[in-house]
Design an enzyme around this catalytic site. Structure first.
Site, PDB file in Angstrom:
ATOM      1  CG  HIS A 128      -2.239   0.693   0.978  1.00  0.00           C
ATOM      2  ND1 HIS A 128      -2.561   1.295  -0.215  1.00  0.00           N
ATOM      3  CD2 HIS A 128      -3.310   0.887   1.790  1.00  0.00           C
ATOM      4  CE1 HIS A 128      -3.763   1.822  -0.140  1.00  0.00           C
ATOM      5  NE2 HIS A 128      -4.249   1.589   1.061  1.00  0.00           N
ATOM      6  NE  ARG A 129       6.471   0.059   1.492  1.00  0.00           N
ATOM      7  CZ  ARG A 129       7.681  -0.491   1.595  1.00  0.00           C
ATOM      8  NH1 ARG A 129       8.598   0.071   2.377  1.00  0.00           N
ATOM      9  NH2 ARG A 129       7.981  -1.575   0.912  1.00  0.00           N
TER      10      ARG A 129
END
Length: 457
Positions: free
Chosen positions: A427-428
């Site tokens: 999710h970065r």
């Protein structure tokens, strides 16, 4: 008689520190040719055949099958005839020969420091074999120490301590006594000496053999049927990678249940085509193709988070990983530049990868550089899962079992072939919208392979 050369275990992968001898392919006294495999070594990444760096005779094994050897430690000794054998003085510079498949060490490259060896015994030791280069031990300095005056205490009867146990010093014993202890399997450091100046005598060794063995330290109480399995090799590396990935990349998993009747019909059709006669056509082939096409539409899926440079690296090639369960544990080899392969080429690559993994022949290079992976849990009858990302990758697709289920098709309820897909991503660099769009495109291709392929290409 030829020159004897000790060969140390080389680094068989990136940063490996040890390997377990799986099997010796050549016994002591057997002849070997240059680059002939003479031993199988299991590392944390793969089972590797180590090629001989010399023409000659394999004189000695330095480890038995099942034993672990540290990188840089002796693995075998070769006897080499003629002038090609390196001189004694050069051996320290040629500890690890340049093997086929392994690059030469850079000059001045750093090696792991050896732990300091124990000081030599006062009694002369047997002459060292000429095959070993002379090693000059570091000077041993015994610091002087004057204890502060203390009040005299009542004398305590001296209790004999095992040889060298009190001071950690050398074991004092004559060569015949040492040989006797070795033959009887006695550790001289555990023997209580009675000879002059704390020397272990033959009688001391024989008494140690006759004495009852001390009770072994007890582990925590376990049931009689419990089994303890050493954590090593692929299992050890997998555990380290999964922990590192789970606590480094923030994982998000999204799911999609879709009708894949179109894919299953296409699989049957392609199995009958002559172009695919020599390859295995499976649903996994079309899932892999769907991932490659969707990655082309969404390039950020095929990216890597570079923490050191504070950059997101969008990769040009899709190195497609296929998770494989093997007797040695989970491995995820990858197909390099899979986006350039035709459907026949992709089928052949997947089949070759699976065979190599089952045979335990996956090399470290096969498992490096992956960008996106697929985990096919459907072969186990499982519907879906929440897979953990392989380190360095940003997305992994899980493909569940295909089952006949009631489904609304063209306004009516019909029995269709249905599966559930799951996508875990970092999710970065991948947000929910991108991850959902990518997964939706994979599902669209599997539902209508022909129409989707025409629309996207």
């Amino acid at each position: 008689m030829g020159q004897k050369i000790t060969f140390n275990l080389p680094d068989l992968g990136e940063g490996l520190t040890e390997g377990e001898v799986a099997a010796w392919l050549v016994e002591p006294g057997g002849e070997v040719k240059l680059n002939q495999p003479f031993v199988e070594v299991e590392t944390a990444k793969a089972l590797v055949e180590v090629p001989s760096p010399y023409d000659g005779v394999l004189a000695q094994h330095h480890a038995e099958a099942g034993e672990t050897v540290d990188v840089g430690k002796p693995l075998a000794t070769f006897e080499v005839e003629g002038a090609d054998a390196p001189p004694e003085a050069a051996k320290q510079e040629e500890r690890t020969p340049n093997l086929v498949g392994y690059g030469a060490r850079e000059a001045g490259s750093k090696r792991r420091k050896r732990k300091g060896a124990a000081p030599a015994a006062e009694t002369p030791a047997p002459p060292a074999p000429q095959s070993l280069a002379p090693v000059t031990p570091p000077s041993v300095i015994t610091p002087s120490f004057t204890p502060p005056p203390v009040e005299a205490a009542p004398p305590v009867p001296a209790v004999p301590a095992p040889n060298g146990a009190a001071t950690g010093g050398p074991v004092l014993a004559k060569p015949p006594v040492r040989k006797l202890a070795k033959d009887l399997g006695v550790d001289l450091a555990s023997v209580v000496p009675t000879g002059p100046n704390g020397t272990v005598s033959r009688a001391d060794v024989e008494a140690a053999v006759a004495a009852p063995a001390p009770a072994a330290p007890q582990r925590a109480a376990v049931a009689a049927e419990d089994q303890r399995i050493p954590i090593k090799g692929v299992r050890k590396l997998t555990a380290q990678n999964m922990v590192a990935s789970a606590f480094t990349a923030p994982h998000v998993t999204v799911f999609l249940t879709c009708d894949v009747t179109g894919m299953m019909d296409t699989v049957k059709e392609f199995k009958a085509r002559k172009e695919f006669a020599d390859v295995k056509v499976t649903p996994l082939l079309f899932v892999a193709k769907a991932v490659l096409l969707a990655a082309r539409r969404h390039p950020m899926i095929n990216a890597r988070w570079d923490e050191a440079a504070q950059e997101i690296v969008v990769k040009h090639d899709v190195n497609l990983g296929i998770a494989a369960a093997t007797p040695r544990g989970l491995v995820v080899p990858n197909i390099k530049a899979a986006q350039d392969l035709s459907l026949v080429g992709l089928a052949d690559a997947i089949g070759s990868l699976a065979r190599t993994a089952r045979e335990g022949r996956t090399t470290p290079a096969d498992m490096m550089g992956g960008t996106i992976s697929i985990s096919n849990v459907g072969v186990f009858g499982v519907d879906t899962g929440t897979p953990i990302l392989p380190p360095g990758e940003s997305a992994i697709l899980v493909f569940g079992a295909v089952r006949p289920q009631p489904w609304v098709h063209e306004g009516e309820i019909a029995v269709r072939q249905v599966t559930t897909l799951g996508l875990s991503f970092d999710h970065r660099l991948i947000d929910g919208e991108l991850g959902s769009q990518f997964l939706a495109d994979v599902g669209a291709f599997l539902s209508h392979p022909g129409e989707t392929l025409l629309a996207w290409t």
